[in-house]
Write a protein that holds these residues in place. Structure first.
Motif, PDB file in Angstrom:
ATOM      1  N   SER A   1       0.836  -1.196   0.000  1.00 35.07           N
ATOM      2  CA  SER A   1       0.000   0.000   0.000  1.00 35.07           C
ATOM      3  C   SER A   1       0.873   1.249   0.000  1.00 35.07           C
ATOM      4  N   THR A   2       0.271   2.353  -0.361  1.00 37.23           N
ATOM      5  CA  THR A   2       0.905   3.656  -0.215  1.00 37.23           C
ATOM      6  C   THR A   2       0.189   4.381   0.922  1.00 37.23           C
ATOM      7  N   LYS A   3       0.765   5.459   1.401  1.00 37.72           N
ATOM      8  CA  LYS A   3       0.073   6.275   2.416  1.00 37.72           C
ATOM      9  C   LYS A   3      -1.283   6.721   1.875  1.00 37.72           C
ATOM     10  N   GLU A   4      -1.295   7.046   0.601  1.00 34.62           N
ATOM     11  CA  GLU A   4      -2.519   7.523  -0.041  1.00 34.62           C
ATOM     12  C   GLU A   4      -3.622   6.450  -0.025  1.00 34.62           C
ATOM     13  N   THR A   5      -3.270   5.201  -0.367  1.00 38.25           N
ATOM     14  CA  THR A   5      -4.304   4.155  -0.383  1.00 38.25           C
ATOM     15  C   THR A   5      -4.731   3.779   1.030  1.00 38.25           C
ATOM     16  N   ILE A   6      -3.829   3.852   1.990  1.00 43.79           N
ATOM     17  CA  ILE A   6      -4.205   3.584   3.390  1.00 43.79           C
ATOM     18  C   ILE A   6      -5.170   4.657   3.877  1.00 43.79           C
ATOM     19  N   ASN A   7      -4.872   5.922   3.596  1.00 41.66           N
ATOM     20  CA  ASN A   7      -5.775   7.011   4.000  1.00 41.66           C
ATOM     21  C   ASN A   7      -7.128   6.895   3.312  1.00 41.66           C
ATOM     22  N   PHE A   8      -7.119   6.497   2.055  1.00 45.47           N
ATOM     23  CA  PHE A   8      -8.364   6.328   1.309  1.00 45.47           C
ATOM     24  C   PHE A   8      -9.192   5.193   1.909  1.00 45.47           C
ATOM     25  N   ALA A   9      -8.549   4.079   2.226  1.00 43.02           N
ATOM     26  CA  ALA A   9      -9.255   2.948   2.837  1.00 43.02           C
ATOM     27  C   ALA A   9      -9.869   3.345   4.175  1.00 43.02           C
TER      28      ALA A   9
ATOM     29  N   ILE B   1     -25.820  -0.603  -3.853  1.00 43.96           N
ATOM     30  CA  ILE B   1     -24.886  -1.688  -4.156  1.00 43.96           C
ATOM     31  C   ILE B   1     -24.369  -1.508  -5.580  1.00 43.96           C
ATOM     32  N   ILE B   2     -23.055  -1.466  -5.705  1.00 43.77           N
ATOM     33  CA  ILE B   2     -22.395  -1.326  -7.001  1.00 43.77           C
ATOM     34  C   ILE B   2     -21.564  -2.586  -7.223  1.00 43.77           C
ATOM     35  N   ILE B   3     -21.842  -3.310  -8.295  1.00 43.48           N
ATOM     36  CA  ILE B   3     -21.177  -4.588  -8.565  1.00 43.48           C
ATOM     37  C   ILE B   3     -19.995  -4.375  -9.506  1.00 43.48           C
ATOM     38  N   GLY B   4     -18.908  -5.044  -9.200  1.00 41.44           N
ATOM     39  CA  GLY B   4     -17.761  -5.073 -10.099  1.00 41.44           C
ATOM     40  C   GLY B   4     -16.552  -4.341  -9.559  1.00 41.44           C
ATOM     41  N   VAL B   5     -15.419  -4.612 -10.186  1.00 44.00           N
ATOM     42  CA  VAL B   5     -14.168  -3.957  -9.817  1.00 44.00           C
ATOM     43  C   VAL B   5     -14.290  -2.472 -10.153  1.00 44.00           C
ATOM     44  N   GLN B   6     -13.935  -1.643  -9.198  1.00 47.71           N
ATOM     45  CA  GLN B   6     -13.925  -0.190  -9.376  1.00 47.71           C
ATOM     46  C   GLN B   6     -12.482   0.293  -9.264  1.00 47.71           C
ATOM     47  N   THR B   7     -12.084   1.196 -10.131  1.00 46.01           N
ATOM     48  CA  THR B   7     -10.759   1.791  -9.958  1.00 46.01           C
ATOM     49  C   THR B   7     -10.792   2.648  -8.702  1.00 46.01           C
ATOM     50  N   LEU B   8      -9.621   2.985  -8.196  1.00 44.20           N
ATOM     51  CA  LEU B   8      -9.575   3.860  -7.030  1.00 44.20           C
ATOM     52  C   LEU B   8     -10.183   5.218  -7.366  1.00 44.20           C
ATOM     53  N   GLU B   9      -9.972   5.671  -8.590  1.00 43.02           N
ATOM     54  CA  GLU B   9     -10.540   6.942  -9.028  1.00 43.02           C
ATOM     55  C   GLU B   9     -12.068   6.875  -9.054  1.00 43.02           C
ATOM     56  N   GLU B  10     -12.622   5.763  -9.532  1.00 43.08           N
ATOM     57  CA  GLU B  10     -14.084   5.598  -9.548  1.00 43.08           C
ATOM     58  C   GLU B  10     -14.635   5.578  -8.128  1.00 43.08           C
ATOM     59  N   LEU B  11     -13.968   4.863  -7.241  1.00 43.46           N
ATOM     60  CA  LEU B  11     -14.411   4.828  -5.842  1.00 43.46           C
ATOM     61  C   LEU B  11     -14.321   6.208  -5.207  1.00 43.46           C
ATOM     62  N   SER B  12     -13.284   6.943  -5.542  1.00 46.49           N
ATOM     63  CA  SER B  12     -13.111   8.297  -5.028  1.00 46.49           C
ATOM     64  C   SER B  12     -14.268   9.186  -5.480  1.00 46.49           C
ATOM     65  N   GLU B  13     -14.613   9.073  -6.749  1.00 40.02           N
ATOM     66  CA  GLU B  13     -15.717   9.872  -7.284  1.00 40.02           C
ATOM     67  C   GLU B  13     -17.055   9.473  -6.657  1.00 40.02           C
ATOM     68  N   LEU B  14     -17.269   8.167  -6.512  1.00 37.11           N
ATOM     69  CA  LEU B  14     -18.528   7.670  -5.944  1.00 37.11           C
ATOM     70  C   LEU B  14     -18.708   8.059  -4.478  1.00 37.11           C
TER      71      LEU B  14
ATOM     72  N   GLY C   1     -16.985  10.775  -2.935  1.00 36.07           N
ATOM     73  CA  GLY C   1     -16.678  12.175  -2.654  1.00 36.07           C
ATOM     74  C   GLY C   1     -15.319  12.402  -2.024  1.00 36.07           C
ATOM     75  N   TYR C   2     -14.436  11.417  -2.125  1.00 36.31           N
ATOM     76  CA  TYR C   2     -13.078  11.550  -1.567  1.00 36.31           C
ATOM     77  C   TYR C   2     -12.266  12.469  -2.469  1.00 36.31           C
ATOM     78  N   LYS C   3     -11.670  13.499  -1.876  1.00 35.86           N
ATOM     79  CA  LYS C   3     -10.983  14.521  -2.674  1.00 35.86           C
ATOM     80  C   LYS C   3      -9.460  14.437  -2.640  1.00 35.86           C
ATOM     81  N   ASN C   4      -8.902  13.546  -1.818  1.00 32.24           N
ATOM     82  CA  ASN C   4      -7.454  13.542  -1.618  1.00 32.24           C
ATOM     83  C   ASN C   4      -6.704  12.491  -2.424  1.00 32.24           C
ATOM     84  N   LEU C   5      -7.346  11.916  -3.421  1.00 33.44           N
ATOM     85  CA  LEU C   5      -6.693  10.917  -4.255  1.00 33.44           C
ATOM     86  C   LEU C   5      -6.115  11.616  -5.472  1.00 33.44           C
ATOM     87  N   SER C   6      -4.799  11.532  -5.623  1.00 37.00           N
ATOM     88  CA  SER C   6      -4.196  12.212  -6.779  1.00 37.00           C
ATOM     89  C   SER C   6      -4.403  11.351  -8.025  1.00 37.00           C
ATOM     90  N   PRO C   7      -4.696  11.987  -9.153  1.00 30.81           N
ATOM     91  CA  PRO C   7      -4.927  11.229 -10.391  1.00 30.81           C
ATOM     92  C   PRO C   7      -3.654  10.578 -10.877  1.00 30.81           C
TER      93      PRO C   7
END
Length: 133
Positions: free
Chosen positions: A35-43, A111-124, A126-132
């Protein structure tokens, strides 16, 4: 002949013990990416905001989804194991939530089915701290 059977008996007994000992272990996803600090904070954000990942240990898409977070961040997620023989299984909850595919994400009651990118999860979520990427 008796001598041969007695000399082989310990080998059969050991084999049975070794093979049967793993049957008592519950199964779970084994995440290998870091993991990165970013993905840990996002989780942590996802967990703090009630986001739930419904998963099954045998599901390749669930593993792919989890590898996006990495093993340290994965531990921070609120993951519900749906497989009956999975570790800490909550099969009835999955049935009650009408989970129809894996992975599934519950975000704001939807309920949203399927693999979501981190960017998609961020958008869904409202997480604003994920760098593209």
């Amino acid at each position: 002949m008796k001598l041969l059977l007695f000399s082989l008996f310990p080998l059969f007994a050991l084999t049975t013990t070794v093979n049967s000992s793993h049957l008592n272990n519950q199964k779970e996803l084994i995440i290998t990416s870091e993991s990165t600090k970013e993905t840990i904070n996002f989780a942590k954000y996802l967990k703090d905001n009630g986001v739930v990942k419904y998963s099954a240990y045998w599901c390749p898409n669930c593993l792919n989804q989890s590898e996006l977070f990495g093993k340290q961040a994965y531990k921070e997620l609120n993951v519900v194991e749906c497989a009956r023989d999975g570790k800490n299984s909550q099969t009835q909850l999955c049935i009650d939530k009408k989970i129809q595919g894996f992975p599934s994400w519950e975000i704001n009651g939807k309920i949203i089915i399927g693999v979501q990118t981190l960017e998609e999860l961020s958008e869904l979520t409202g997480y604003k701290n994920l760098s593209p990427n």
